[in-house]
Enzyme design. Structure first.
Site, PDB file in Angstrom:
ATOM      1  N   LYS A 223     -12.037  26.336  -3.728  1.00  0.00           N
ATOM      2  CA  LYS A 223     -11.322  27.425  -3.062  1.00  0.00           C
ATOM      3  C   LYS A 223     -11.291  28.615  -4.004  1.00  0.00           C
ATOM      4  CE  LYS A 223      -6.825  28.581  -1.091  1.00  0.00           C
ATOM      5  NZ  LYS A 223      -5.515  28.048  -0.693  1.00  0.00           N
ATOM      6  N   LYS A 276     -14.232  27.214   0.549  1.00  0.00           N
ATOM      7  CA  LYS A 276     -13.431  28.243   1.203  1.00  0.00           C
ATOM      8  C   LYS A 276     -13.411  29.500   0.353  1.00  0.00           C
ATOM      9  CE  LYS A 276      -8.710  29.203   2.403  1.00  0.00           C
ATOM     10  NZ  LYS A 276      -7.349  28.814   2.308  1.00  0.00           N
TER      11      LYS A 276
HETATM   12  C1  PBG Z   1      -2.655  28.224   0.870  1.00  0.00           C
HETATM   13  C2  PBG Z   1      -3.657  28.630   1.864  1.00  0.00           C
HETATM   14  C3  PBG Z   1      -4.205  29.904   2.036  1.00  0.00           C
HETATM   15  C4  PBG Z   1      -5.118  29.805   3.085  1.00  0.00           C
HETATM   16  C5  PBG Z   1      -5.098  28.493   3.530  1.00  0.00           C
HETATM   17  N1  PBG Z   1      -4.196  27.778   2.745  1.00  0.00           N
HETATM   18  C6  PBG Z   1      -3.875  31.186   1.396  1.00  0.00           C
HETATM   19  C7  PBG Z   1      -4.014  31.421  -0.029  1.00  0.00           C
HETATM   20  O1  PBG Z   1      -4.561  30.629  -0.791  1.00  0.00           O
HETATM   21  O2  PBG Z   1      -3.532  32.476  -0.439  1.00  0.00           O
HETATM   22  C8  PBG Z   1      -5.952  30.938   3.606  1.00  0.00           C
HETATM   23  C9  PBG Z   1      -6.532  30.745   4.953  1.00  0.00           C
HETATM   24  C10 PBG Z   1      -7.083  31.975   5.557  1.00  0.00           C
HETATM   25  O3  PBG Z   1      -7.177  33.060   4.966  1.00  0.00           O
HETATM   26  O4  PBG Z   1      -7.442  31.861   6.732  1.00  0.00           O
HETATM   27  N2  PBG Z   1      -1.658  27.423   1.399  1.00  0.00           N
END
Ligand code: PBG
Length: 351
Positions: A223, A276
Site C-alpha cells: 500500500k 493499492k
Molecule cells: C485506511 C484506508 C485508506 C483507504 C483504504 N483503507 C486510506 C488511507 O490509507 O489513508 C483508501 C481507499 C481509497 O482511497 O479508496 N484505513
C-alpha cells in the site's frame, strides 16, 4: 530450432524483432475483423464476480449521505444497509468491503474493537440477511483515532527534537482485537490496511486463538503513500490531523520493496495480497503475480474513481468505455479481484 530457442528464453515471438522471419504470413489484423473472432481471441474477460464494493457505515438513523467527491457512493446508517445492498446483490455483486465511521474517536481508536462498534453493528444486521455474500472488513484505526493515524502514537527521539510516530508493536494487539471482534460479528475475511510490520502474523495468531483458524486474511501488502486516497479521507472522515502516512505506507518510487512487503505478509500467513492503488501500480500487480503466483487483489481507489467521474461529468471522456477499460487493464495486469467504487455501474454495463 529458432522457435525452441525463443521458448527457452521465455520470449513471446510476437514481441521479438525477428517475428517476421519466424512467421512470415502473420498479419495480426486478420483476427480483428470479426466481433466473434475478437471475442474468441480475447485474453482477459471482466466479470461482476471480480468486483468487491466498498461500503461506508456511519451512526445515525435513515442516513444516506452522498460523498461529494465520489458520486454514487454514500455514507449509510446501519438501518439503510439492507435496502442499499439488495440491488447490488441483484446485479451480481457478491463481496463487500466494510468501512466504519464511529460515533466517537479517541487516541487509541478503541471503538474499533468494541462489540457494539459501528462495523460490528452493521455485520449483525447484514449477516443473517445476506447468507451467500462475503463481508470483508477493513482493519485499521485511522477512522477511529482522534489524530487520524493508523495506530497508537508514541514519541521517539529525533535529531534535535522528538518526533511523534505510530508505535508499530503497540498497535498490533489492538489490530488482532479488532479483527476477532469483526469475525465474531460475522465478517468472512479480514483486510488489514494499516501497513504495520508484523500485522498479518499478529492477526493470524489472534484469530487462531479465538477459534477462527479458517478465516482468511486479505492483506493490504503493498500500500503506497498515495495522493489518490484524497476522496476516501472525506468519505471515511479519517485524514491525519498532523503529518502524513509516509512512515508506514510505501514510497511510490519503490517496486522491489513491494515484493519484500508481499513476501513478508505471505510468510506471516496472508491468504490474498493487495496492491493499492491500482492504476499507477499496474507494474507492481504484474510483478507480484509473476513472482508469487498467489491470489492478488487490486484496489482501484477513491481518487482513481473521482478522476473518471469528474471528467465524465464534463463530457470529456466516455465513462462507460473508460471505466471498463480501466477495470480490464487492472485484471490484465494480474489482479484476480478488484476493489472498486465502479462496481455497481460496471455490473450494470456487463449484464
Ligand atoms: C485506511 C484506508 C485508506 C483507504 C483504504 N483503507 C486510506 C488511507 O490509507 O489513508 C483508501 C481507499 C481509497 O482511497 O479508496 N484505513
Amino acid at each position: 530450432m529458432r522457435v525452441e530457442k525463443l521458448k527457452d528464453e521465455k520470449l513471446n515471438p510476437a514481441n521479438t524483432r525477428d517475428s517476421h522471419l519466424m512467421f512470415p504470413q502473420t498479419r495480426l489484423r486478420r483476427l480483428r475483423q470479426h466481433p466473434v473472432l475478437r471475442d474468441l481471441v480475447r485474453e482477459t474477460t471482466l466479470s461482476v464476480h471480480d468486483f468487491i464494493l466498498p461500503i461506508f457505515v456511519r451512526p445515525g438513523k435513515r442516513i444516506k449521505k452522498e460523498i461529494a467527491s465520489m458520486p454514487g457512493n454514500h455514507q449509510l446508517s446501519v438501518d439503510r444497509l439492507i435496502d442499499e445492498l439488495v440491488p447490488a446483490v441483484d446485479l451480481g455483486i457478491r463481496a463487500f468491503l466494510l468501512f466504519g465511521i464511529p460515533a466517537s474517536k479517541d487516541a487509541e481508536g478503541s471503538s474499533a474493537w468494541q462489540d457494539d462498534g459501528i462495523v460490528q453493528q452493521a455485520l449483525r444486521v447484514l449477516r443473517p440477511v445476506f447468507k451467500d455474500v462475503l463481508f470483508i472488513t477493513d482493519e485499521c484505526f485511522c477512522e477511529y483515532t482522534d489524530h487520524g493515524h493508523c495506530g497508537i502514537l508514541h514519541r521517539t527521539k529525533g535529531k534535535g527534537k522528538d518526533k511523534v510516530d505510530v508505535d508499530n508493536d503497540a498497535t498490533l494487539p489492538n489490530l488482532a482485537k479488532q479483527c476477532v471482534s469483526h469475525v465474531q460479528a460475522g465478517a468472512d475475511i479480514v483486510a488489514p490496511s494499516g501497513m504495520m510490520d508484523g500485522m498479518v502474523a499478529a492477526i493470524r495468531k489472534g484469530l487462531d486463538e479465538a477459534g477462527f483458524s479458517s478465516t482468511p486474511i486479505l492483506s493490504y501488502a503493498a500500500k503506497y503513500a498515495s495522493g489518490f486516497y484524497g476522496p476516501f479521507r472525506d468519505a471515511a472522515e479519517s485524514p491525519p490531523q498532523f503529518g502524513d502516512r509516509s512512515s508506514y505506507q510505501m514510497d511510490p518510487a519503490n517496486s522491489d520493496e513491494a515484493l519484500r512487503e508481499v513476501a513478508l505478509d505471505l510468510e506471516e500467513g496472508a491468504d490474498i495480497v493487495m496492491v493499492k492503488p491500482a492504476l499507477s501500480y499496474l507494474d507492481i500487480i504484474r510483478r507480484v503475480k509473476d513472482r508469487f503466483g498467489v491470489p492478488v487483489a487490486a484496489y482501484n481507489v477513491s481518487g482513481e474513481f473521482a478522476m473518471v467521474k469528474a471528467a465524465a461529468q464534463r463530457g470529456w471522456i466516455d465513462e462507460r468505455r473508460v471505466t471498463l477499460e480501466i477495470l480490464t487493464s487492472i485484471k490484465r495486469a494480474g489482479a484476480d479481484m478488484i476493489l472498486t467504487y465502479h462496481a455497481l455501474d460496471a455490473a450494470r454495463w456487463l449484464r
